[in-house]
Design a protein around this motif. Sequence first.
Motif, PDB file in Angstrom:
ATOM      1  N   GLY A   1      26.598   3.188 -31.191  1.00  0.00           N
ATOM      2  CA  GLY A   1      27.919   2.628 -30.968  1.00  0.00           C
ATOM      3  C   GLY A   1      28.191   2.189 -29.545  1.00  0.00           C
ATOM      4  O   GLY A   1      29.277   1.669 -29.260  1.00  0.00           O
ATOM      5  N   ASN A   2      27.217   2.401 -28.658  1.00  0.00           N
ATOM      6  CA  ASN A   2      27.414   2.029 -27.252  1.00  0.00           C
ATOM      7  C   ASN A   2      26.484   0.891 -26.855  1.00  0.00           C
ATOM      8  O   ASN A   2      25.481   0.637 -27.519  1.00  0.00           O
ATOM      9  CB  ASN A   2      27.143   3.229 -26.344  1.00  0.00           C
ATOM     10  N   GLN A   3      26.839   0.245 -25.772  1.00  0.00           N
ATOM     11  CA  GLN A   3      25.961  -0.785 -25.226  1.00  0.00           C
ATOM     12  C   GLN A   3      24.804  -0.130 -24.460  1.00  0.00           C
ATOM     13  O   GLN A   3      24.914   1.010 -23.987  1.00  0.00           O
ATOM     14  CB  GLN A   3      26.747  -1.705 -24.293  1.00  0.00           C
ATOM     15  N   ARG A   4      23.731  -0.865 -24.325  1.00  0.00           N
ATOM     16  CA  ARG A   4      22.605  -0.383 -23.531  1.00  0.00           C
ATOM     17  C   ARG A   4      23.052  -0.342 -22.068  1.00  0.00           C
ATOM     18  O   ARG A   4      23.678  -1.288 -21.568  1.00  0.00           O
ATOM     19  CB  ARG A   4      21.391  -1.300 -23.699  1.00  0.00           C
TER      20      ARG A   4
ATOM     21  N   THR B   1      22.103  12.150 -24.857  1.00  0.00           N
ATOM     22  CA  THR B   1      21.441  11.780 -26.100  1.00  0.00           C
ATOM     23  C   THR B   1      21.500  10.271 -26.316  1.00  0.00           C
ATOM     24  O   THR B   1      22.587   9.679 -26.277  1.00  0.00           O
ATOM     25  CB  THR B   1      22.091  12.503 -27.290  1.00  0.00           C
ATOM     26  N   ALA B   2      20.351   9.665 -26.513  1.00  0.00           N
ATOM     27  CA  ALA B   2      20.268   8.207 -26.668  1.00  0.00           C
ATOM     28  C   ALA B   2      18.815   7.828 -26.920  1.00  0.00           C
ATOM     29  O   ALA B   2      17.903   8.661 -26.785  1.00  0.00           O
ATOM     30  CB  ALA B   2      20.775   7.497 -25.426  1.00  0.00           C
ATOM     31  N   VAL B   3      18.614   6.563 -27.251  1.00  0.00           N
ATOM     32  CA  VAL B   3      17.274   5.990 -27.212  1.00  0.00           C
ATOM     33  C   VAL B   3      17.070   5.447 -25.801  1.00  0.00           C
ATOM     34  O   VAL B   3      17.900   4.689 -25.296  1.00  0.00           O
ATOM     35  CB  VAL B   3      17.100   4.873 -28.254  1.00  0.00           C
TER      36      VAL B   3
ATOM     37  N   GLY C   1      10.215  -1.821 -23.667  1.00  0.00           N
ATOM     38  CA  GLY C   1       9.418  -1.002 -24.554  1.00  0.00           C
ATOM     39  C   GLY C   1      10.135  -0.833 -25.878  1.00  0.00           C
ATOM     40  O   GLY C   1      11.236  -1.343 -26.088  1.00  0.00           O
ATOM     41  N   GLN C   2       9.506  -0.081 -26.773  1.00  0.00           N
ATOM     42  CA  GLN C   2      10.066   0.094 -28.115  1.00  0.00           C
ATOM     43  C   GLN C   2      11.142   1.166 -28.162  1.00  0.00           C
ATOM     44  O   GLN C   2      11.896   1.261 -29.134  1.00  0.00           O
ATOM     45  CB  GLN C   2       8.948   0.440 -29.110  1.00  0.00           C
ATOM     46  N   GLY C   3      11.233   1.963 -27.120  1.00  0.00           N
ATOM     47  CA  GLY C   3      12.254   3.000 -27.049  1.00  0.00           C
ATOM     48  C   GLY C   3      11.738   4.357 -27.489  1.00  0.00           C
ATOM     49  O   GLY C   3      10.847   4.449 -28.341  1.00  0.00           O
TER      50      GLY C   3
END
Length: 115
Positions: free
Chosen positions: A42-45, A90-92, A106-108
């Motif tokens: 739900g958040n922006q990078r 917590t995030a990718v 990268g793919q995360g």
Amino acid sequence: QVQLAESGGGLVQAGGSLRLSCAASGSIFSINAMGWYRQAPGNQRELVALITRIGNTNYADSVKGRFTISRDNAKNTVDLQMNSLKPEDTAVYYCNAAKLGSYYWGQGTQVTVSS
């Protein structure tokens, strides 16, 4: 083209530590800044930390004093040491490289911090 491969994510309790690593391969000549971004649901990078080829660093206010970015130009790697982790971390997490006006991702890798 630049390929980025991340490793080191996982599940950790609040207050714990994790170390993320990113290895660059391919057309790595002239890579300037490398860094880490993250994106929670739900958040922006958002930018977490950045390091230039000569070692200048920039951190998001939310991680200053807890995270440390480092880079090995000979190995074409960039690491992120994360200490005192919080649930809101917590995030990718994505590795990023900037080269001659182009940006590579990268793919995360998932980082989950439990309370």
